[in-house]
Write a protein that holds these residues in place. Structure first.
Motif, mmCIF file in Angstrom:
data_model
loop_
_atom_site.group_PDB
_atom_site.id
_atom_site.type_symbol
_atom_site.label_atom_id
_atom_site.label_comp_id
_atom_site.label_asym_id
_atom_site.label_seq_id
_atom_site.Cartn_x
_atom_site.Cartn_y
_atom_site.Cartn_z
ATOM 1 N N SER A 57 0.806 -1.222 0.000
ATOM 2 C CA SER A 57 0.000 0.000 0.000
ATOM 3 C C SER A 57 0.837 1.267 0.000
ATOM 4 C CB SER A 57 -0.937 0.009 1.211
ATOM 5 O OG SER A 57 -1.784 -1.109 1.197
ATOM 6 N N GLU A 58 2.019 1.218 0.618
ATOM 7 C CA GLU A 58 2.876 2.407 0.708
ATOM 8 C C GLU A 58 3.308 2.924 -0.665
ATOM 9 O OE1 GLU A 58 7.273 1.044 1.812
ATOM 10 O OE2 GLU A 58 5.757 -0.179 2.853
ATOM 11 N N TYR A 59 3.190 2.092 -1.696
ATOM 12 C CA TYR A 59 3.572 2.505 -3.051
ATOM 13 C C TYR A 59 2.399 3.098 -3.832
ATOM 14 C CZ TYR A 59 7.726 -0.186 -1.922
ATOM 15 O OH TYR A 59 8.854 -0.666 -1.310
ATOM 16 N N SER A 60 1.271 3.275 -3.176
ATOM 17 C CA SER A 60 0.069 3.873 -3.775
ATOM 18 C C SER A 60 -0.273 3.271 -5.135
ATOM 19 C CB SER A 60 0.238 5.388 -3.905
ATOM 20 O OG SER A 60 0.533 5.965 -2.663
ATOM 21 N N PRO A 61 -0.442 1.941 -5.197
ATOM 22 C CA PRO A 61 -0.743 1.315 -6.478
ATOM 23 C C PRO A 61 -2.130 1.677 -6.994
ATOM 24 C CG PRO A 61 -0.928 -0.283 -4.711
ATOM 25 C CD PRO A 61 -0.403 0.981 -4.098
ATOM 26 N N ILE A 80 7.778 3.293 -7.068
ATOM 27 C CA ILE A 80 8.749 2.612 -6.219
ATOM 28 C C ILE A 80 10.104 3.272 -6.446
ATOM 29 C CG2 ILE A 80 9.889 0.416 -5.714
ATOM 30 C CD1 ILE A 80 7.306 -0.981 -6.621
ATOM 31 N N ALA A 81 10.699 3.762 -5.383
ATOM 32 C CA ALA A 81 12.006 4.433 -5.446
ATOM 33 C C ALA A 81 11.991 5.554 -6.495
ATOM 34 C CB ALA A 81 13.120 3.435 -5.719
ATOM 35 N N LYS A 82 10.935 6.359 -6.460
ATOM 36 C CA LYS A 82 10.771 7.525 -7.342
ATOM 37 C C LYS A 82 10.668 7.156 -8.823
ATOM 38 C CE LYS A 82 12.904 10.598 -4.044
ATOM 39 N NZ LYS A 82 13.881 11.599 -3.752
ATOM 40 N N ASP A 120 6.220 6.534 -20.584
ATOM 41 C CA ASP A 120 7.517 6.615 -19.912
ATOM 42 C C ASP A 120 7.514 5.914 -18.552
ATOM 43 O OD1 ASP A 120 10.203 7.345 -20.043
ATOM 44 O OD2 ASP A 120 9.858 9.181 -18.902
ATOM 45 N N LYS A 121 6.933 4.724 -18.507
ATOM 46 C CA LYS A 121 6.890 3.931 -17.283
ATOM 47 C C LYS A 121 7.826 2.749 -17.425
ATOM 48 C CE LYS A 121 3.342 6.476 -16.183
ATOM 49 N NZ LYS A 121 3.424 7.605 -15.338
ATOM 50 N N MET A 122 8.435 2.354 -16.332
ATOM 51 C CA MET A 122 9.209 1.117 -16.320
ATOM 52 C C MET A 122 8.216 -0.035 -16.399
ATOM 53 S SD MET A 122 12.149 1.930 -13.526
ATOM 54 C CE MET A 122 13.034 0.435 -13.914
ATOM 55 N N ILE A 123 8.696 -1.200 -16.831
ATOM 56 C CA ILE A 123 7.811 -2.348 -17.014
ATOM 57 C C ILE A 123 8.348 -3.544 -16.249
ATOM 58 C CG2 ILE A 123 6.871 -3.993 -18.699
ATOM 59 C CD1 ILE A 123 7.281 -1.726 -20.805
ATOM 60 N N CYS A 124 7.447 -4.194 -15.524
ATOM 61 C CA CYS A 124 7.739 -5.496 -14.930
ATOM 62 C C CYS A 124 6.607 -6.411 -15.383
ATOM 63 C CB CYS A 124 7.794 -5.414 -13.406
ATOM 64 S SG CYS A 124 8.099 -7.017 -12.639
#
Length: 178
Positions: A57-61, A80-82, A120-124
């Motif tokens: 939750s701390e990552y405001s998904p 996550i980590a800016k 411009d988002k990272m992808i997992c």
């Protein structure tokens, strides 16, 4: 019926993101993980399937998209980590389905990857694509690339993705064989 195992693994591994395929749940809201926001795509009208993404939750998904039309893809974004990361969770059709049905999953998957890149988002990406990449993955008992594997490999090549379990950083073991 595997909640105890999930909670036990969470206590041991201390994950920040969880992505599961084949939850086999028939309605949303059955999984409550303290400290996590849980997002689900549930097959309400048939057996099996279902996917779940849980992020601390701390990552405001936030939910970005939940693909309908029988395609199980769930996209959740978190900071996550800016860095804004799009977590793409998917469950592909078995190879006994017609090519056009299987291809629809891979087309939607690639659309989601392109959308993340455009924004411009990272992808997992973590999924069960029901694909075998053959020799692409070291020590994989499936030496031949399957039909779904060819579709997935096309996306990997076009999008410049890294298959983590094809790198030396992955120390995982194959735990289930048929």
């Amino acid at each position: 019926n595997k909640m105890d195992t999930l909670v036990d693994n969470m206590n041991k591994l201390k994950p920040e993101v969880i992505m599961i395929q084949e939850t086999k749940l028939y309605s949303k809201g059955q999984v409550n993980l303290p400290g996590f926001e849980v997002f689900e795509n549930v097959r309400e009208d048939r057996e099996g399937g279902g996917i779940l993404t849980a992020i601390k939750s701390e990552y405001s998904p936030v939910l970005v998209s939940e693909i309908e039309d029988d395609i199980e893809i769930l996209v959740v974004e978190a900071e996550i980590a800016k860095q804004f990361v799009r977590f793409i969770n998917g469950y592909g059709f078995n190879e006994n389905k017609p090519h056009e049905v299987r291809n629809s999953f891979f087309l939607k998957l690639e659309e989601e990857i392109e959308s993340a890149k455009y924004n411009d988002k990272m992808i997992c990406l973590e999924m069960d694509a029901n694909a075998k990449l053959g020799e692409y993955i070291k020590n994989d008992p499936n030496k031949e690339i399957s039909s779904n594997g060819k579709l997935l490999k096309g996306i990997i090549d076009r999008q410049g993705l890294i298959v983590v379990n094809a790198t030396n950083k992955c120390m995982g073991l194959i735990t289930r064989q048929r």
